[in-house]
Design a protein around this motif. Sequence first.
Motif, mmCIF file in Angstrom:
data_model
loop_
_atom_site.group_PDB
_atom_site.id
_atom_site.type_symbol
_atom_site.label_atom_id
_atom_site.label_comp_id
_atom_site.label_asym_id
_atom_site.label_seq_id
_atom_site.Cartn_x
_atom_site.Cartn_y
_atom_site.Cartn_z
ATOM 1 N N UNK A 333 0.813 -1.221 0.000
ATOM 2 C CA UNK A 333 0.000 0.000 0.000
ATOM 3 C C UNK A 333 0.844 1.267 0.000
ATOM 4 N N UNK A 334 1.967 1.246 0.740
ATOM 5 C CA UNK A 334 2.761 2.490 0.804
ATOM 6 C C UNK A 334 3.300 2.860 -0.583
ATOM 7 N N UNK A 335 3.607 1.870 -1.410
ATOM 8 C CA UNK A 335 4.088 2.170 -2.765
ATOM 9 C C UNK A 335 2.958 2.660 -3.671
ATOM 10 N N UNK A 336 1.732 2.169 -3.409
ATOM 11 C CA UNK A 336 0.579 2.672 -4.171
ATOM 12 C C UNK A 336 0.364 4.149 -3.854
ATOM 13 N N UNK A 337 0.458 4.486 -2.562
ATOM 14 C CA UNK A 337 0.272 5.892 -2.170
ATOM 15 C C UNK A 337 1.356 6.779 -2.781
ATOM 16 N N UNK A 338 2.611 6.328 -2.728
ATOM 17 C CA UNK A 338 3.710 7.111 -3.304
ATOM 18 C C UNK A 338 3.488 7.371 -4.784
ATOM 19 N N UNK A 339 2.883 6.393 -5.440
ATOM 20 C CA UNK A 339 2.697 6.505 -6.896
ATOM 21 C C UNK A 339 1.698 7.597 -7.280
ATOM 22 N N UNK A 340 0.836 8.004 -6.347
ATOM 23 C CA UNK A 340 -0.189 9.022 -6.686
ATOM 24 C C UNK A 340 0.472 10.350 -7.068
ATOM 25 N N UNK A 341 1.239 10.988 -6.141
ATOM 26 C CA UNK A 341 1.843 12.268 -6.549
ATOM 27 C C UNK A 341 2.929 12.101 -7.606
ATOM 28 N N UNK A 342 3.569 10.941 -7.668
ATOM 29 C CA UNK A 342 4.579 10.738 -8.729
ATOM 30 C C UNK A 342 3.933 10.808 -10.104
ATOM 31 N N UNK A 353 -5.990 5.901 -5.596
ATOM 32 C CA UNK A 353 -4.972 4.876 -5.296
ATOM 33 C C UNK A 353 -4.952 3.707 -6.289
ATOM 34 N N UNK A 354 -6.113 3.123 -6.584
ATOM 35 C CA UNK A 354 -6.131 1.979 -7.507
ATOM 36 C C UNK A 354 -5.554 2.360 -8.871
ATOM 37 N N UNK A 355 -5.841 3.579 -9.299
ATOM 38 C CA UNK A 355 -5.412 4.019 -10.628
ATOM 39 C C UNK A 355 -3.933 4.383 -10.666
ATOM 40 N N UNK A 356 -3.335 4.602 -9.487
ATOM 41 C CA UNK A 356 -1.893 4.842 -9.407
ATOM 42 C C UNK A 356 -1.119 3.529 -9.380
ATOM 43 N N UNK A 357 -1.811 2.452 -9.026
ATOM 44 C CA UNK A 357 -1.145 1.151 -8.882
ATOM 45 C C UNK A 357 -0.410 0.699 -10.156
ATOM 46 N N UNK A 358 -0.953 0.939 -11.364
ATOM 47 C CA UNK A 358 -0.196 0.524 -12.555
ATOM 48 C C UNK A 358 1.181 1.192 -12.645
ATOM 49 N N UNK A 359 1.270 2.446 -12.205
ATOM 50 C CA UNK A 359 2.587 3.095 -12.228
ATOM 51 C C UNK A 359 3.522 2.428 -11.211
ATOM 52 N N UNK A 360 2.994 2.105 -10.040
ATOM 53 C CA UNK A 360 3.810 1.368 -9.058
ATOM 54 C C UNK A 360 4.255 0.030 -9.657
ATOM 55 N N UNK A 361 3.393 -0.581 -10.456
ATOM 56 C CA UNK A 361 3.736 -1.860 -11.099
ATOM 57 C C UNK A 361 4.842 -1.678 -12.126
ATOM 58 N N UNK A 362 4.778 -0.576 -12.878
ATOM 59 C CA UNK A 362 5.847 -0.292 -13.856
ATOM 60 C C UNK A 362 7.188 -0.249 -13.134
#
Length: 418
Positions: A333-342, A353-362
């Motif tokens: 979860x912490x990486x999903x949150x980080x991915x939002x402002x990134x 959050x869910x929509x930021x998850x693909x960037x965390x996956x990249x």
Amino acid sequence: MIGYRCVSCSDVQNEKFADFLCPSCGGNLDISYDYKAIVGDIEGLKIDRPRNLFSFAPFLPVNKPNERLPLRIGATPLYAANRLGESQGLRNLYLKDDTLNPSASSKDRASAIAICRAMDIGAQTISVASTGNAGSSLACVAAAVGLRAVVFVPESAPVAKLTQALSFGATVLAVRGNYDDAFDLCLAASAEFGWFNRSTGYNPFTREGKKICAYEIWEALDGRVPDRIIVPSGDGNLLSGMWKGWCDLKGVGLVDRMPKIDCVQSESSAAISNTVHKLRSGNVADLDWSKVTIEEVKANTVADSIAVDRPRDGLAAVRAIIESGGEAISIPDEDILTAIPEMAKLSGVFPEPAAAAPWAAVKQMVSAKTIEADELVVCLVSGSGLKDVGSAQRAAGEPLVIDPSVDAVRDVLRRRSL
Ligand SMILES: [Zn+2]
């Protein structure tokens, strides 16, 4: 549309079949088409003209959708996210910005087709179980056509999504329990009161709306096929829809190869990913899908849109990942949150959050070297950050509060080395 095929046991029903689940095994159904007939209908599909969800009518299982839905659903932009991609050494990263749908999530695609179906069969009241977005989406599209919507959500759903649904005039029932409790109650209540149940996965028409996202990506890329598309997954329906869209395009000969469909989930809601890993530890070449089961998890994630114990379209999603050769990724979860402002800072697109998850996956795939610099990668941004401002705020922080003086600004600039 020629009928339905069971995702699990492959039993076939004709197009007059009126129920939602396979009568042989209770599995989910997938709508099938006569691709040969569609081929004659798709001349001119690539011409420039105003677009909406229904520009792809030959591939849809409902009648004259264009004439009935006044909202512009779908036709969302595919952005080349160069700065975001370059930050991880990728040269062909794209964002499919589905935050620009009327209720600000991908769910409008499914609501549109489900509501057209409801109108085709004369239903007046449409119900849905939702973590939040499907509910606000159904409420939105139902409001546009004057149908009644009943929305079952877990009590903990983000306030913005509940407020959307209430503003659109839906009956919103916040269930003391989680999404899975809301889902089961929606099933029982819909049977009791005769409502058309739009719930994801269970209703085969939702996948037919979500698949249109694939056609739009194909069109925006001038017929090129991405190497991989990364899809945030809770119930798995967005993912099985994405795969279905590409299967349709291949079925009528518009593409000659398929993208990998990657699933991204929260580590604490990873039933689909867990199943893929378990199956891949054995031989996946000749899987008997009727014997595959999805093990439930106890979901507890900040990404409420993908917080699911028992994925209701899990089997179709697992099949899509395995058949496409995609990755199944779980993110803390912490990486999903980080991915939002990134994502927001480097692309101008603000994800929930869910929509930021693909960037965390990249980022996880880059670090594991499972993705190459030249791959054409599409991240599906499935919902707006405005739907869950609290989560975004946890990652983005608070504004600086200052006195109304230039000296105060100068002081801040000096302290921040700006
Ligand atoms: Zn079956």
